[in-house]
Design an enzyme around this catalytic site. Structure first.
Site, PDB file in Angstrom:
ATOM      1  N   ASP A   1      -9.941  -8.255   8.481  1.00  0.00           N
ATOM      2  CA  ASP A   1      -9.125  -8.571   7.375  1.00  0.00           C
ATOM      3  C   ASP A   1      -7.873  -9.931   7.943  1.00  0.00           C
ATOM      4  O   ASP A   1      -6.887  -9.771   7.385  1.00  0.00           O
ATOM      5  CB  ASP A   1      -8.334  -7.750   7.104  1.00  0.00           C
TER       6      ASP A   1
ATOM      7  N   GLY B   1       0.892  -1.228   0.055  1.00  0.00           N
ATOM      8  CA  GLY B   1       0.240   0.174   0.055  1.00  0.00           C
ATOM      9  C   GLY B   1       0.825   1.297  -0.215  1.00  0.00           C
ATOM     10  O   GLY B   1       1.640   1.492  -0.866  1.00  0.00           O
TER      11      GLY B   1
ATOM     12  N   HIS C   1       6.186   1.421   3.856  1.00  0.00           N
ATOM     13  CA  HIS C   1       7.681   0.620   3.707  1.00  0.00           C
ATOM     14  C   HIS C   1       7.721   0.137   5.418  1.00  0.00           C
ATOM     15  O   HIS C   1       7.412   0.741   6.275  1.00  0.00           O
ATOM     16  CB  HIS C   1       8.688   1.666   3.601  1.00  0.00           C
ATOM     17  N   VAL C   2       8.439  -1.070   5.250  1.00  0.00           N
ATOM     18  CA  VAL C   2       8.467  -1.892   6.579  1.00  0.00           C
ATOM     19  C   VAL C   2       9.999  -1.838   6.696  1.00  0.00           C
ATOM     20  O   VAL C   2      10.652  -2.552   5.875  1.00  0.00           O
ATOM     21  CB  VAL C   2       7.499  -2.938   6.695  1.00  0.00           C
TER      22      VAL C   2
END
Length: 341
Positions: free
Chosen positions: A157, A32, A35-36
């Protein structure tokens, strides 16, 4: 590991994230607008050993999207610490130079990675029934914690991509879709405009293959409550067993009619098959509640049920305790009786 996209924070960068000073170790993923990264906590300039953390960096264009991210943060704050939920640590927000906002969320690091990666590594030798029940049981404990909150929290979800392995526990993550907006009785949308707004929200915040029938056809006005998570748990359990969702090929009409087939292989016990069948009922009233799912799962594992049967829907999360009951009596039924719902 995927290559870091343009604009990622460079390894070695030190940032102040709420109460914590964090140094970025490496980029690990994106999804989406996020950033991780994996990082380390600094204490007086020295890295705290053995305590990696995750930094989720989210860029949003406007205050409307910022409110959605803030809602996710507030949900994680409210949940506190639970062994089967990824722990929130802190967050901060700032304005971007060219407009919009940046949000940083600090969370615990789950070194085992997503369950979907485990499944991909086990394509030849698939998950065994005990392994499946362990994963599923851990997720059910997390969902029970959500549903026993006051007011109840719907995750909305639940899917394999949102389950992470940390040490020997599986943890539910990603609360960006979570809501307390339960629609029953007079709260069910009645006019076309309200239904269309709800449809848009559902499309933005949920995954099609895990949506319950009442989410696909809002004009049936069956309402939306905790039973949508129960349906998603049924889809999840089926996918853990067969590496596909029940409605992957047949589409939305099959979901609306709860029509699916059970593969011949791999072979699982009738009780396990009966468990996901009990959750994949078209009528939400015929699906079990989370206690009944947890009870049956514990019986299949030969373990006491780790949660209490709370008949009242509204109970403070602070009063909810995960302690083994004094009695170790297990339910002898090999399926969940829908009449109990």
């Amino acid at each position: 590991m995927p290559p870091a996209p343009q604009g990622t924070i460079l390894p070695g960068t030190t940032i102040q994230l709420g109460r914590f000073t964090v140094v970025i170790d490496r980029y690990i993923a994106e999804g989406g607008f996020a950033h991780v990264y994996v990082g380390s906590i600094l204490n007086n300039g020295v890295i705290v050993p053995g305590y990696p953390v995750v930094i989720k960096r989210i860029a949003v264009a406007d205050k409307e999207r910022l409110a959605v991210v803030n809602s996710e943060i507030e949900t994680m704050k409210r949940l506190g610490k639970h062994k089967n939920i990824v722990e929130y640590m802190d967050s901060c927000m700032g304005k971007l130079e060219h407009g919009g906002y940046e949000v940083l969320i600090l969370m615990e690091y789950c070194g085992g990675g997503p369950v979907i990666d485990l499944m991909n590594r086990r394509l030849q030798h698939r998950l065994t029934e005990p392994e499946i029940l362990k994963i599923f049981s851990n997720v059910c404990e997390a969902v029970a914690y959500l549903h026993y909150c006051d007011p109840p929290i719907l995750h909305r979800d639940i899917k394999v991509e949102n389950i992470l392995l940390s040490n020997n526990d599986y943890k539910l993550c990603d609360f960006g879709s979570a809501t307390t907006n339960i629609l029953r009785g007079d709260n069910i949308p009645r006019n076309v405009k309200d239904i269309q707004l709800l449809e848009e929200e559902i499309n933005n915040h949920t995954t099609l293959q895990y949506r319950a029938p009442e989410m696909l056809d809002l004009y049936m006005r069956k309402g939306i409550d905790e039973k949508i998570d129960i349906w998603a748990l049924g889809v999840l359990l089926y996918k853990l067993c067969y590496y596909t969702t029940p409605f992957e090929e047949q589409g939305q009409l099959a979901i609306l009619n709860a029509r699916y087939t059970i593969p011949d292989h791999p072979v699982f016990s009738p009780a396990l098959i009966g468990l996901f069948q009990s959750m994949l009922k078209e009528d939400p009233r015929q699906r079990p509640n989370i206690y009944q799912v947890m009870k049956m799962t514990s019986t299949l594992r030969g373990l006491p049920c780790p949660i209490q049967n709370v008949s009242c829907r509204h109970i403070s999360a602070s009063l909810f305790r995960y302690r083994m009951p004094t009695s170790t009596t297990t339910d002898s039924r090999s399926y969940i009786d829908p009449s109990l719902v």
